[in-house]
Write an enzyme that holds these catalytic residues in place. Structure first.
Site, PDB file in Angstrom:
ATOM      1  N   ARG A  46      23.424  -0.092  -5.523  1.00 15.17           N
ATOM      2  CA  ARG A  46      23.429  -0.057  -4.286  1.00 15.17           C
ATOM      3  C   ARG A  46      22.328   1.324  -4.228  1.00 15.17           C
ATOM      4  O   ARG A  46      21.077   0.536  -3.128  1.00 15.17           O
ATOM      5  CB  ARG A  46      24.208  -0.557  -2.980  1.00 15.17           C
ATOM      6  CG  ARG A  46      24.632  -1.575  -3.198  1.00 15.17           C
ATOM      7  CD  ARG A  46      25.659  -2.480  -1.955  1.00 15.17           C
ATOM      8  NE  ARG A  46      26.806  -1.381  -1.893  1.00 15.17           N
ATOM      9  CZ  ARG A  46      27.575  -1.602  -2.562  1.00 15.17           C
ATOM     10  NH1 ARG A  46      28.233  -2.633  -3.294  1.00 15.17           N
ATOM     11  NH2 ARG A  46      28.696  -1.207  -2.665  1.00 15.17           N
TER      12      ARG A  46
ATOM     13  N   GLU B 287      40.737   4.249  -5.247  1.00 13.38           N
ATOM     14  CA  GLU B 287      42.040   3.871  -4.652  1.00 13.38           C
ATOM     15  C   GLU B 287      43.316   3.790  -5.302  1.00 13.38           C
ATOM     16  O   GLU B 287      44.637   4.286  -4.756  1.00 13.38           O
ATOM     17  CB  GLU B 287      41.979   2.641  -3.314  1.00 13.38           C
ATOM     18  CG  GLU B 287      42.392   3.352  -1.819  1.00 13.38           C
ATOM     19  CD  GLU B 287      41.969   2.074  -1.088  1.00 13.38           C
ATOM     20  OE1 GLU B 287      40.924   1.053  -1.288  1.00 13.38           O
ATOM     21  OE2 GLU B 287      42.798   1.937   0.074  1.00 13.38           O
TER      22      GLU B 287
HETATM   23  P1  AMP Z   1      34.250   6.672  -1.996  1.00 12.09           P
HETATM   24  O1  AMP Z   1      34.381   7.012  -3.278  1.00 12.09           O
HETATM   25  O2  AMP Z   1      35.472   6.637  -1.171  1.00 12.09           O
HETATM   26  O3  AMP Z   1      33.711   7.094  -1.200  1.00 12.09           O
HETATM   27  O4  AMP Z   1      33.530   4.734  -1.831  1.00 12.09           O
HETATM   28  C1  AMP Z   1      31.728   5.328  -2.151  1.00 12.09           C
HETATM   29  C2  AMP Z   1      31.493   3.677  -2.872  1.00 12.09           C
HETATM   30  O5  AMP Z   1      32.340   2.700  -2.781  1.00 12.09           O
HETATM   31  C3  AMP Z   1      30.009   3.677  -2.861  1.00 12.09           C
HETATM   32  O6  AMP Z   1      28.957   3.286  -3.641  1.00 12.09           O
HETATM   33  C4  AMP Z   1      30.328   2.679  -1.585  1.00 12.09           C
HETATM   34  O7  AMP Z   1      28.948   1.636  -1.794  1.00 12.09           O
HETATM   35  C5  AMP Z   1      31.338   1.822  -1.897  1.00 12.09           C
HETATM   36  N1  AMP Z   1      32.036   1.410  -0.623  1.00 12.09           N
HETATM   37  C6  AMP Z   1      33.430   2.049  -0.015  1.00 12.09           C
HETATM   38  N2  AMP Z   1      33.588   1.624   0.452  1.00 12.09           N
HETATM   39  C7  AMP Z   1      32.829   0.982   1.641  1.00 12.09           C
HETATM   40  C8  AMP Z   1      33.281   0.155   2.358  1.00 12.09           C
HETATM   41  N3  AMP Z   1      33.673   0.160   3.204  1.00 12.09           N
HETATM   42  N4  AMP Z   1      31.445  -0.831   1.885  1.00 12.09           N
HETATM   43  C9  AMP Z   1      31.132  -1.120   1.185  1.00 12.09           C
HETATM   44  N5  AMP Z   1      30.926  -0.198   0.312  1.00 12.09           N
HETATM   45  C10 AMP Z   1      31.491   0.511   0.550  1.00 12.09           C
END
Ligand code: AMP
Length: 170
Positions: A59, A96
């Site tokens: 995205r 996670e």
């Molecule tokens: P993180 O590494 O945990 O910061 O996750 C970021 C990545 O996961 C990004 O590429 C986001 O597009 C996706 N992502 C994580 N949580 C969400 C959420 N609640 N809604 C949409 N996309 C998410």
């Protein structure tokens, strides 16, 4: 224009307990899409010429490339393992549950270039941190990580020791 109105919450996607922030209504509305890209480009640090905008698969590619156009910068895709055709630098990072790998072409960034990293959502920060590490491997300088929204309750910003900007915070 209020970008918030174009973000749709999808409960329990992709797994139970996650509220997925769906940007497809934003992408589908021309005025909202253009306004979002304009606002994000305007958040880039004053007085620093951005050489490259990185979009994180997948995205981050969409609005990342619109920001690059506005900043008169090149666009660099960072992709999941095995998708880029040329030689790559790789970085493993924790999700996670389990691990994943992101990759960048070895010639995507020249030493000393100013880089802006864009993704749609900052959650735990693991993804953006991995991309910062890839830029460091190529000796680029990350001047900002920029997101449409950040999920403050997950404290992703604490993982990033670079300036973070976003249009929305939840
Ligand atoms: P993180 O590494 O945990 O910061 O996750 C970021 C990545 O996961 C990004 O590429 C986001 O597009 C996706 N992502 C994580 N949580 C969400 C959420 N609640 N809604 C949409 N996309 C998410």
């Amino acid at each position: 224009m209020k970008i918030d109105d174009f973000i749709r919450d999808i409960p329990d996607f992709p797994t139970s307990g996650i509220i997925f922030k769906d940007i497809t209504p934003l992408l589908a509305n021309h005025k909202a899409l253009v306004s979002c890209a304009d606002q994000l480009a305007a958040l880039s640090p004053n007085g620093i010429k951005i050489d490259k905008v990185i979009g994180i698969e997948s995205r981050g590619f969409i609005i990342g490339s619109m920001i690059a156009e506005r900043l008169e910068a090149g666009f660099i895709p960072v992709r999941k393992k095995g998708k880029l055709p040329y030689q790559v630098k790789s970085k493993n990072y924790s999700l996670e549950y389990g691990e994943d790998t992101l990759e960048i072409h070895i010639d995507a960034i020249q030493p000393g270039e100013h880089v802006l990293i864009h993704d749609d959502v900052l959650a735990t920060g693991g993804t953006a941190k991995a991309v910062c590490d890839l830029v460091a491997q190529l000796r680029g300088v990350v001047v900002q990580c920029n997101f449409i929204m950040k999920l403050d309750f997950l404290h992703g910003e604490d993982k990033l020791n670079v300036p973070v900007s976003s249009l929305l915070a939840y």
